[in-house]
Enzyme design. Structure first.
Site, PDB file in Angstrom:
ATOM      1  CE  LYS A  52       8.706  -8.702  -2.687  1.00 55.92           C
ATOM      2  NZ  LYS A  52       8.677  -8.218  -1.300  1.00 55.92           N
ATOM      3  CD  GLN A  96      11.520  -7.176   0.764  1.00 54.72           C
ATOM      4  OE1 GLN A  96      10.616  -6.848  -0.007  1.00 54.72           O
ATOM      5  NE2 GLN A  96      11.662  -8.417   1.186  1.00 54.72           N
ATOM      6  CG  ASP A 119       4.221  -6.344   1.600  1.00 61.16           C
ATOM      7  OD1 ASP A 119       4.290  -7.358   0.882  1.00 61.16           O
ATOM      8  OD2 ASP A 119       5.199  -5.644   1.898  1.00 61.16           O
TER       9      ASP A 119
HETATM   10  N1  GUN Z   1      10.283  -9.791   3.931  1.00 60.42           N
HETATM   11  C1  GUN Z   1      10.055 -11.115   3.764  1.00 60.42           C
HETATM   12  N2  GUN Z   1       8.896 -11.312   3.095  1.00 60.42           N
HETATM   13  C2  GUN Z   1       8.377 -10.085   2.829  1.00 60.42           C
HETATM   14  C3  GUN Z   1       7.207  -9.648   2.164  1.00 60.42           C
HETATM   15  O1  GUN Z   1       6.369 -10.425   1.689  1.00 60.42           O
HETATM   16  N3  GUN Z   1       7.041  -8.294   2.087  1.00 60.42           N
HETATM   17  C4  GUN Z   1       7.930  -7.425   2.625  1.00 60.42           C
HETATM   18  N4  GUN Z   1       7.667  -6.122   2.514  1.00 60.42           N
HETATM   19  N5  GUN Z   1       9.032  -7.804   3.261  1.00 60.42           N
HETATM   20  C5  GUN Z   1       9.249  -9.136   3.359  1.00 60.42           C
END
Ligand code: GUN
Length: 292
Positions: A52, A96, A119
């Site tokens: 990211k 996350q 998200d």
């Molecule tokens: N854990 C697995 N996929 C994601 C996601 O798309 N966003 C976040 N914040 N955590 C995750």
């Protein structure tokens, strides 16, 4: 059979975003700014967050990574979220997942200002998505729809089977695929651990979206000839021949299923890169204030 090249599509979209950002900066606007909170050292989470941060660089975004050890308290995290909610320099941020057991993920998600929830996990964004209102779409479902659109895969009236009912993928992608939209307008069946006749249901599907986290679950005898297969699985399977000691394994028995399909996503290089790019799209929208 055509391979759906998520890496290529994601790279194309990142270039499009970078051009938009260059234009914004030339007009004197600020660069979009994404912040990410990472708790602990889970291998998968470390990798996702690193991707990211790198994608932010490629798109010309500013990024901030805030790290905590896994013994951080819920109160400390809530305070950081409040600070980010009030920080006008941050357009959007994510926490996350997964989080350590002593922290309530739902409480954390609901503490995020829905206007900065890139998200798309906050109940306001989830609710708005489910009734077709402008919102931040969660990244993996949005990435899957983008792939279907860019490969001109027809979805109207298609039998679409979603395997898995998670809040992050299964539920939202099922909701989007049934909405009267393109892509969408499909007849959607959601299968899960209590589903009877799962094999028969899959064998009648024009499109299968596999998101249950069970390596190689979808076998060739569950797939109709000419079906479209979207594989969301990314399980780490031990592999001593790799430097990392593991390989990523999808939910589909790719070797035997691929010859039967019209389109299929590989793992890695299919849905994964699209998930990251969808987050970048949401961050750009947040900086442009076009959703809220
Ligand atoms: N854990 C697995 N996929 C994601 C996601 O798309 N966003 C976040 N914040 N955590 C995750």
């Amino acid at each position: 059979m055509e391979l759906i090249d998520g890496k290529y599509v994601a790279d194309t979209i990142k270039k499009e975003i970078a051009q938009t950002v260059a234009q914004m900066v030339a007009e004197g606007k600020k660069r979009p700014h994404l912040a990410a909170i990472l708790v602990g050292h889970d291998g998968g989470s470390e990798t996702y967050v690193a991707h990211k941060v790198k994608a932010c660089e490629q798109c010309g975004f500013e990024s901030t990574l805030i790290r905590y050890e896994s013994d951080v308290t819920e109160a400390e995290l809530l305070k950081t979220i409040e600070d980010l909610n009030n920080d006008a320099s941050v357009d959007g941020f994510i926490v996350q997942l997964p989080l350590p057991k002593h922290i309530s993920e739902q409480k954390i998600i609901e503490a995020i200002d829905y206007k900065k929830d890139v998200d798309g996990f906050h109940p306001i964004n989830v609710g708005r998505m489910s009734i077709g209102l402008p919102c931040y779409l969660s990244a993996t479902p949005a990435g899957i729809l983008e792939l279907l659109a860019r490969y001109n895969i027809p979805t109207k009236g298609a039998n679409c089977v979603v395997l898995g009912r998670s809040n992050i993928v299964g539920k939202p992608v099922a909701s989007l695929m049934m909405q009267k939209n393109n892509p969408g307008d499909a007849t959607v069946t959601v299968c899960h651990s209590s589903t009877k006749n799962l094999k028969e249901i899959c064998a009648n599907a024009d499109i299968i979206i596999a998101a249950l986290g069970s390596p190689g679950f979808v076998k060739a005898d569950m797939v109709m000839p000419g079906a479209v297969i979207i594989d969301v699985g990314t399980t780490r399977v031990p592999d001593s021949t790799r430097k990392s000691g593991f390989r990523l394994c999808g939910d589909v028995d790719f070797e035997n299923v691929a010859p039967k399909c019209s389109f299929i996503t590989p793992v890695p290089g299919g849905v994964g890169p699209m998930t990251i790019v969808s987050l970048m799209k949401n961050t750009l929208l947040a900086a442009q204030h076009v959703v809220y």
